[in-house]
Design a protein around this motif. Structure first.
Motif, short mmCIF file in Angstrom:
data_model
loop_
_atom_site.label_atom_id
_atom_site.label_comp_id
_atom_site.label_asym_id
_atom_site.label_seq_id
_atom_site.Cartn_x
_atom_site.Cartn_y
_atom_site.Cartn_z
N SER A 65 0.83 -1.21 0.00
CA SER A 65 0.00 0.00 0.00
C SER A 65 0.86 1.26 0.00
CB SER A 65 -0.93 -0.01 1.22
OG SER A 65 -1.80 -1.12 1.18
N LEU A 66 1.97 1.21 0.75
CA LEU A 66 2.88 2.36 0.74
C LEU A 66 3.44 2.59 -0.66
CD1 LEU A 66 4.93 2.02 4.05
CD2 LEU A 66 2.75 3.17 3.64
N HIS A 67 3.68 1.50 -1.39
CA HIS A 67 4.22 1.63 -2.75
C HIS A 67 3.17 2.20 -3.70
CE1 HIS A 67 6.61 0.56 -6.31
NE2 HIS A 67 5.46 0.15 -6.83
N THR A 68 1.97 1.65 -3.68
CA THR A 68 0.94 2.07 -4.64
C THR A 68 0.40 3.46 -4.35
OG1 THR A 68 0.26 -0.24 -4.96
CG2 THR A 68 -1.31 1.47 -5.60
N PHE A 69 0.19 3.77 -3.08
CA PHE A 69 -0.46 5.03 -2.71
C PHE A 69 0.54 6.03 -2.09
CE2 PHE A 69 -3.76 1.70 -2.36
CZ PHE A 69 -4.61 2.16 -3.36
N ARG A 70 1.78 5.97 -2.52
CA ARG A 70 2.82 6.83 -1.95
C ARG A 70 2.47 8.31 -2.03
NH1 ARG A 70 8.91 5.72 -3.67
NH2 ARG A 70 8.32 3.80 -2.59
N LEU A 293 0.29 -6.39 -5.88
CA LEU A 293 0.05 -4.98 -5.61
C LEU A 293 -1.34 -4.56 -6.07
CD1 LEU A 293 3.51 -3.43 -6.61
CD2 LEU A 293 2.62 -3.81 -4.30
N HIS A 294 -1.77 -5.08 -7.20
CA HIS A 294 -3.12 -4.77 -7.69
C HIS A 294 -4.18 -5.32 -6.74
CE1 HIS A 294 -6.56 -4.25 -10.21
NE2 HIS A 294 -6.65 -5.51 -10.56
N ARG A 295 -3.98 -6.53 -6.23
CA ARG A 295 -4.93 -7.11 -5.28
C ARG A 295 -5.01 -6.27 -4.01
NH1 ARG A 295 -2.52 -11.94 -3.66
NH2 ARG A 295 -4.08 -11.87 -2.01
N TYR A 296 -3.87 -5.82 -3.51
CA TYR A 296 -3.88 -5.02 -2.29
C TYR A 296 -4.55 -3.67 -2.54
CZ TYR A 296 -0.39 -8.42 -0.69
OH TYR A 296 0.26 -9.57 -0.33
N ALA A 297 -4.36 -3.10 -3.73
CA ALA A 297 -5.03 -1.84 -4.05
C ALA A 297 -6.54 -2.02 -4.08
CB ALA A 297 -4.53 -1.31 -5.40
N ARG A 298 -7.01 -3.14 -4.60
CA ARG A 298 -8.45 -3.43 -4.59
C ARG A 298 -8.96 -3.58 -3.16
NH1 ARG A 298 -11.42 -5.57 -8.67
NH2 ARG A 298 -12.29 -7.10 -7.21
N GLU A 299 -8.16 -4.21 -2.31
CA GLU A 299 -8.57 -4.34 -0.92
C GLU A 299 -8.70 -2.97 -0.25
OE1 GLU A 299 -5.93 -6.91 1.17
OE2 GLU A 299 -6.49 -8.70 0.03
N ALA A 300 -7.78 -2.06 -0.55
CA ALA A 300 -7.85 -0.72 0.02
C ALA A 300 -9.09 0.03 -0.47
CB ALA A 300 -6.59 0.07 -0.31
N LEU A 301 -9.47 -0.21 -1.72
CA LEU A 301 -10.63 0.45 -2.29
C LEU A 301 -11.94 -0.10 -1.75
CD1 LEU A 301 -9.69 0.76 -6.08
CD2 LEU A 301 -9.97 2.64 -4.46
N HIS A 302 -12.03 -1.43 -1.69
CA HIS A 302 -13.30 -2.08 -1.38
C HIS A 302 -13.35 -2.72 -0.01
CE1 HIS A 302 -14.19 -1.45 -5.61
NE2 HIS A 302 -13.12 -2.16 -5.95
N GLY A 303 -12.19 -2.75 0.69
CA GLY A 303 -12.16 -3.43 1.97
C GLY A 303 -11.87 -4.91 1.79
#
Length: 379
Positions: A65-70, A293-303
């Motif tokens: 998450s730190l990488h994607t949403f820096r 990283l894409h999966r974790y970004a989806r988790e941040a978006l949708h929980g």
């Protein structure tokens, strides 16, 4: 200047903050369980294994998450924490990786040799990818790798079939030679990987008791209550950029080659004494990382309770199998380079290397089928 009003239904930095707080809380819970059960070793209790796994899982998600949403986080804080999380995740993962590799290789040797019993074999689950029909044909090619490593004369190679049909029957002499060398090959692999696993366990224990780890744990503890966000902005553009990086990396993969059940070119590297990683594997490993990283970004978006993308799940499983088989093949090739081993042992290790390279090709084929089939069905 007119004030910009954000749509309340669009996930913003607050959604990211909630996700990071949840992962930090999971890390602290796993750390407490780890301390209560007394270690992060696969030789420990089931609770200690679960605790170590939960630690790795939460660290990976925070780091990703730190990488994607820096851009949404304080630069100095995120840039100082992310390398430490990568160090911790890699350190905690090594012992489990060596244990899984040892299990995979011993089971493969047992299967390939046809032995009714295999010494020092641990109880384990069946490997995720079964042997491909052409495994024995490919093994003929890789026997030369093991023979050269042992100083024996190379075995003449035969042209690989260009079709996906069943291979010709394996001669009885080949099976006999494999059975003779399999026990010693297994013992050699077990010694090498057990030693590596023991060292990884010691390294993990030292790391978890170090001031470096305590500094990381302190930062994650603060993260559980306070996330250093910059001004609130939508998450979608950054999550979309992560998805585009994944799509571009997949587009660059040789999916046409992966669409064939037999990729003879992928076995050529096994005939070389060069111990460097297989040149075809790096792009696939990169796709695995970008997919995560894409999966974790989806988790941040949708929980974490959001909708599950079956294609991502299936593709991730195929890439995990690809990574496991690739590293197992490298371990077999490394063992075959051990000085003064018997020709039968080198033969068995050559066959094992080829078998695992075929597992790599099977995983690539599974990924190709999963990804392209879903792409066709998507309007």
């Amino acid at each position: 200047m007119a004030q910009q009003h954000l749509d309340p239904t669009v996930p913003t930095g607050e959604a990211l903050a909630g996700y990071l707080r949840a992962q930090a809380t999971e890390f602290l819970r796993a750390l407490r369980l780890h301390r209560e059960t007394g270690g992060a070793s696969g030789n420990g209790t089931e609770d200690s294994v679960d605790a170590a796994r939960a630690l790795r899982r939460s660290v990976r998600r925070i780091s990703g998450s730190l990488h994607t949403f820096r851009p949404l986080l304080e630069t100095e804080w995120s840039e100082s924490l992310q390398p430490e999380l990568a160090w911790l995740s890699g350190t905690l993962a090594m012992e489990h990786a060596y244990a899984a590799r040892q299990e995979r290789l011993l089971l493969a040797l047992h299967r390939l040799s046809g032995a009714t019993a295999f010494p020092a074999q641990t109880a384990a689950a069946t490997p995720a990818v079964s042997a491909s029909p052409a495994a024995v044909v490919g093994s003929r090619a890789d026997v030369a790798a093991g023979s050269r490593a042992a100083g024996a004369a190379p075995v003449p190679l035969k042209a690989a079939p260009s079709h996906a049909g069943p291979p010709p029957p394996t001669p009885t002499t080949d099976r006999g030679n494999l059975t003779v060398g399999a026990a010693k090959a297994g013992a050699l692999l077990e010694r090498q990987l057990t030693l590596a696993r023991t060292r990884a366990h010691s390294t993990a224990l030292q790391a978890l008791g170090s001031s470096r780890f305590h500094a990381v744990a302190d930062k994650i503890a603060v993260l559980a209550s306070e996330v250093p966000l910059t001004p609130t902005t939508p998450l979608h553009p950054l999550a979309t950029a992560a998805e585009e990086r994944l799509t571009d990396a997949i587009t660059a993969l040789p999916l046409v080659t992966a669409g064939s059940p037999y990729n003879a070119e992928a076995l050529i590297h096994g005939l070389s004494p060069d111990p460097s990683p297989h040149p075809q594997d790096a792009p696939w490993h990169q796709v695995r990382l970008l997919l995560r990283l894409h999966r974790y970004a989806r988790e941040a978006l949708h929980g974490t309770g959001g909708p599950i993308d079956v294609r991502l799940l299936t593709a991730g499983q195929a890439l995990d199998r690809h990574r496991d088989a690739s590293e197992a093949a490298a371990a077999a090739a490394s063992a075959a380079r051990t000085p003064r081993i018997a020709p039968a042992t080198a033969y068995a290790l050559g066959v094992l290397h080829a078998d695992q390279r075929h597992e790599v090709e099977a995983a690539r084929f599974a990924f190709q089928q999963c990804w392209q089939k879903q792409a066709v069905s998507t309007p």
